[in-house]
Design an enzyme around this catalytic site. Structure first.
Site, PDB file in Angstrom:
ATOM      1  N   ARG A 246       0.723  -1.380  -0.112  1.00 25.66           N
ATOM      2  CA  ARG A 246      -0.141  -0.097   0.092  1.00 25.66           C
ATOM      3  C   ARG A 246       0.778   1.190  -0.002  1.00 25.66           C
ATOM      4  O   ARG A 246       0.475   2.262  -0.609  1.00 25.66           O
ATOM      5  CB  ARG A 246      -0.716   0.052   1.188  1.00 25.66           C
ATOM      6  CG  ARG A 246      -2.059   0.956   1.167  1.00 25.66           C
ATOM      7  CD  ARG A 246      -2.936   0.806   2.157  1.00 25.66           C
ATOM      8  NE  ARG A 246      -3.862   1.658   2.167  1.00 25.66           N
ATOM      9  CZ  ARG A 246      -5.228   1.615   3.064  1.00 25.66           C
ATOM     10  NH1 ARG A 246      -5.213   0.761   3.915  1.00 25.66           N
ATOM     11  NH2 ARG A 246      -5.896   2.651   3.095  1.00 25.66           N
TER      12      ARG A 246
ATOM     13  N   SER B  35     -12.345  -2.286  -1.425  1.00 22.36           N
ATOM     14  CA  SER B  35     -11.239  -3.232  -1.101  1.00 22.36           C
ATOM     15  C   SER B  35      -9.909  -2.457  -0.611  1.00 22.36           C
ATOM     16  O   SER B  35      -9.907  -1.314  -0.426  1.00 22.36           O
ATOM     17  CB  SER B  35     -10.533  -4.044  -2.361  1.00 22.36           C
ATOM     18  OG  SER B  35      -9.732  -3.136  -3.100  1.00 22.36           O
ATOM     19  N   ASP B  36      -9.222  -3.234   0.420  1.00 22.71           N
ATOM     20  CA  ASP B  36      -8.036  -2.656   0.791  1.00 22.71           C
ATOM     21  C   ASP B  36      -7.145  -2.468  -0.624  1.00 22.71           C
ATOM     22  O   ASP B  36      -7.368  -3.378  -1.629  1.00 22.71           O
ATOM     23  CB  ASP B  36      -7.129  -3.330   1.778  1.00 22.71           C
ATOM     24  CG  ASP B  36      -6.017  -2.342   2.670  1.00 22.71           C
ATOM     25  OD1 ASP B  36      -5.835  -1.409   2.065  1.00 22.71           O
ATOM     26  OD2 ASP B  36      -5.944  -2.729   3.675  1.00 22.71           O
ATOM     27  N   CYS B  37      -6.098  -1.640  -0.760  1.00 14.10           N
ATOM     28  CA  CYS B  37      -5.427  -1.563  -1.864  1.00 14.10           C
ATOM     29  C   CYS B  37      -4.673  -2.701  -2.362  1.00 14.10           C
ATOM     30  O   CYS B  37      -3.779  -3.274  -1.840  1.00 14.10           O
ATOM     31  CB  CYS B  37      -4.690  -0.129  -2.033  1.00 14.10           C
ATOM     32  SG  CYS B  37      -5.480   1.162  -1.394  1.00 14.10           S
TER      33      CYS B  37
ATOM     34  N   ALA C 171      -6.061  -5.518  -2.784  1.00 15.52           N
ATOM     35  CA  ALA C 171      -6.562  -6.813  -1.990  1.00 15.52           C
ATOM     36  C   ALA C 171      -7.383  -7.839  -3.047  1.00 15.52           C
ATOM     37  O   ALA C 171      -7.477  -8.868  -2.669  1.00 15.52           O
ATOM     38  CB  ALA C 171      -7.679  -6.625  -0.864  1.00 15.52           C
TER      39      ALA C 171
END
Length: 781
Positions: A4, A296-298, A300
């Site tokens: 990230r 989403s998380d980056c 993910a």
């Protein structure tokens, strides 16, 4: 695959144009693009969102499923950057925020863990409201988006976690309370930001000042430990622990806070990636009533295929997350593979429409399709509303309220400012202005702890002792010792910084880094008077050596105190502010590092030598316990009013009379507990606990009253104790102050059984405040 941090730095140039668009780059401009129904603010938002989706081509839809959503020129839609960060102030981590323009800085509040230590709901609300006001102001000048990916409400389960500093601590009740206040303050539920409105008659409850995002859903609290990384870690969590530990903060964030965004985490939960977990995401929408978008998380989505090997192909990964209920991908994975997933029949266009409806609904609530934002309800906000005196004063107040006094032998503190004594300040963190911790921005003012102390001490000297926080060399020890010998009083600043704990970096030890312990002991031994030890950082530290050392009279934990930390610390050391912060996490001894970090179990298991985690279940020794915190005053407590007995019942279907029945329909006697979901009108059983606290000292000051409950051990896995309420009150010297704490027995006195069902033990529950107790008997009739 980029992590990230790399993503943020490597793609900043790419996203800069979208993140810093000028104030005249907006949708629904008159006259060319204002005639569409989605531009008509008189039409209900769901209808406007559906209209917008219906006007898009398939290619346009796909290009809108990234955090860097593309423009749609034919409809007059500008590009939009969804990823902005505001964990404890506007931050540089996300590409949506830029400090290049009319606004070059923003108010830097203390890191979340220190703010949580204040145990002050109104402070959390006001801080978030100030952040929201600065966010809108920066949006108006083209330097920020309106969708902020905060708060981080994962529990601080393991003391080694590098991101524990970003969280409200280890207790689910505390984390939930923080989440609710932060989200409400940021999103502007009615009545918070009326002064900023241009239209005072606008009472649209759906409107958002900015959008808050609860992250990371769920059981995410390991970044990099041994062979385990957040991208490939499978969090094996029991239904019991999910229900009463990991999920309550997210449930509160959604149900009470009304968050408009939820971020699914990198890790797998019981073998299924969080962003592809239909059961998990469905729980939020279908059971908790979540209304908003799921991001989403980056990268993910990429991990579902590339790291976790959960999906057999890239197209399968896209299909899995969309069908699970995720709406937007932070990253470019879905931009590249959604079209081929559709062509292969793995994704339907309706899946995209569903996601876009959620995204557009939030943008509509933000007013992004209401025309010129400068003419809108928050249009007057601008550069003048960032780093205001009011916000900077609030950052100072937050630091004051969070700092925790851990030790104060023989009431060594506060120091007398009037005697003109000399002060030596020692340590690598004493002179740095980087006091924000992770996810920080550019503060309004940059002052160090040394600078803050210098405003109070007439004669002050400094020696670094260690060149940096890792402290690999003792080259500076001699100078530090000599400086300490010449001073009347010595403040040693030791602890952690982001070289030791941060995103993607967990710790391996709970001891002070490098040779810091030797520095502290050497300086303490050389000082003519006992010394003051100030500890920085978010992670708990084993400072047993300092607790035992009589030459170290006082210990203060300042965490990452933000831009005003230096002044706040000085005010406490010199007695202008009476400390009242309480630790929001347990401080464990170094031996705890023998516990595997990847073991997600909360409950102790003596059969395998597992001590459990957090104050609710941990059975080992402690350096400092959850809720520990001293004051310059002593306090006594008294229960003024609380029930002695509560009677519960289950209503028979025919409604003829109240009684508890088993599954066979027979009346039950002598049971040890009741399942909460079988009790009718549970919320009506809430009761008030009225408590008085008497300040026995000579100084006024605030005080945190913490109400704990200890229930009967009716089943295996009962908590040792648990927090059921708290209140921060201002007290007057030698006078009593009263407060009231509301207790919902079905929520606060219950816990989960092994099947993940909440149960309420029957019998005697002991409520405690400090050293006084009150017993409440819960019965079935």
């Amino acid at each position: 695959m980029w992590n990230r941090k790399q993503w943020s730095s490597m793609t900043f140039v790419i996203f800069f144009l979208a993140a810093t668009s000028s104030s005249d780059d907006y949708a629904c401009k008159i006259p060319h693009h204002s005639s569409h129904p989605f531009c008509d603010a008189s039409i209900p938002i769901p209808h406007r969102a559906r209209n917008l989706v219906s006007l898009l081509t398939l290619q346009e839809k796909i290009l809108l499923l990234s955090n860097n959503a593309s423009a749609v020129p034919r409809l007059g839609l500008p590009a939009y950057q969804w990823w902005s960060e505001s964990l404890h102030g506007l931050a540089t981590n996300g590409p949506g925020v830029s400090f290049h323009g009319a606004v070059s800085s923003a108010t830097a509040f203390p890191q979340v863990l220190l703010s949580a230590a204040s145990f002050n709901r109104s402070l959390w609300l006001r801080s978030a409201a100030a952040i929201a006001r600065e966010a809108r102001a920066m949006f108006n000048v083209g330097q920020a988006g309106l969708t902020f990916w905060a708060p981080n409400i994962n529990l601080f389960r393991d003391p080694r976690w590098g991101r524990g500093q970003e969280t409200p601590g280890e207790d689910p009740m505390l984390a939930s309370a923080y989440a609710v206040q932060y989200v409400r303050g940021l999103q502007e539920l009615p009545g918070i930001h009326d002064a900023a409105r241009q239209d005072d008659d606008d009472d649209d409850d759906d409107a958002l000042m900015v959008s808050a995002c609860c992250k990371h859903f769920t059981a995410y609290d390991l970044d990099m430990w041994r062979q385990f990384a957040r991208y490939n870690f499978n969090a094996v969590v029991s239904q019991q622990d999910l229900e009463d530990t990991y999920q309550p903060p997210f449930r509160g964030c959604i149900q009470q806070g009304k968050a408009s965004c939820l971020m699914c985490s990198y890790n797998e939960v019981n073998g299924v990636p969080a962003c592809a977990n239909e059961e998990l995401l469905g729980l939020a929408r279908d059971k908790w009533g979540f209304k908003g978008y799921i991001t989403s998380d980056c990268d993910a989505v990429a991990t579902v295929f590339e790291y976790q090997k959960y999906a057999k192909s890239r197209e399968d990964a896209v299909a899995a997350v969309l069908k699970a209920g995720m709406d937007i991908n932070c990253g470019t994975f879905m931009l590249r593979y959604t079209e081929s997933a559709i062509k292969q029949g793995k994704v339907k266009e309706e899946d995209l429409d569903r996601a876009l409806l959620n995204l557009f609904t939030v943008q509509l609530r933000l007013g992004l399709f209401d025309g010129d934002p400068i003419r809108g309800r928050f249009g007057k906000l601008g550069a003048k509303d960032v780093c205001t005196p009011e916000h900077k004063a609030l950052a100072l107040e937050a630091a004051r309220q969070g700092i925790v006094l851990l030790k104060n032998d023989k009431k060594f503190l506060p120091l007398n400012r009037d005697i003109g004594a000399s002060l030596a300040v020692i340590g690598p963190m004493a002179a740095t202005t980087e006091l924000g911790g992770g996810y920080s921005g550019i503060p309004c003012t940059s002052t160090s702890l040394y600078d803050g102390l210098g405003e109070f001490a007439e004669r002050i000297s400094y020696a670094f002792g260690c060149h940096d926080v890792p402290c690999d060399s003792d080259d500076g020890f001699a100078e530090a010792i000599n400086t300490a010998k010449q001073a009347d009083f010595v403040v040693i600043v030791a602890g952690l910084d982001t070289t030791q704990e941060t995103e993607d970096h967990d710790r391996v030890s709970l001891l002070l880094p490098g040779k810091q312990m030797d520095l502290v002991s050497s300086v303490a031994d050389a000082s003519k008077n006992p010394v003051i030890l100030v500890l920085t950082g978010g992670g708990p530290l084993d400072v047993s050596f300092a607790e035992r050392n009589e030459q170290i009279a006082s210990i203060l934990w300042v965490g990452y105190p933000g831009e005003a930390g230096g002044k706040a610390l000085a005010e406490i050391i010199f007695g202008e502010f009476n400390p009242a912060g309480r630790l929001p996490m347990t401080w464990y001894p170094e031996a705890f590092t023998n516990v595997p970090m990847n073991d997600m179990s909360m409950r102790a298991d003596p059969s395998r030598g597992y001590p459990g985690r957090t104050y609710r279940f941990y059975t080992g020794s402690r350096v400092y316990g959850f809720g520990h915190g001293l004051s310059y005053s002593d306090f006594s407590y008294n229960f003024l009013s609380a029930p002695s007995k509560i009677s519960l019942s289950r209503i028979v279907k025919d409604g003829s009379r109240k009684r508890l029945l088993n599954k066979a329909g027979k009346e039950v006697y002598g049971v040890d507990y009741a399942q909460v979901d079988e009790l009718q009108n549970c919320n009506l059983l809430s009761f008030s606990v009225d408590v008085s606290v008497t300040n026995l000292g000579d100084l006024d000051g605030s005080h945190v009253i913490m109400l704990f409950a200890r229930g009967p051990k009716v089943v295996e896995g009962s908590p040792e104790t648990q927090l059921v309420g708290f209140s921060r009150v201002h007290t007057i010297s030698n006078k009593s102050t009263e407060t009231s704490i509301l207790v919902d027995p079905c929520e606060h006195l219950s816990f989960a059984d092994k099947q993940g069902k909440r149960i309420l033990p029957l019998g005697s529950h002991t409520l405690s405040v400090g050293d006084v107790e009150h017993v409440v008997s819960i019965q079935i009739y």
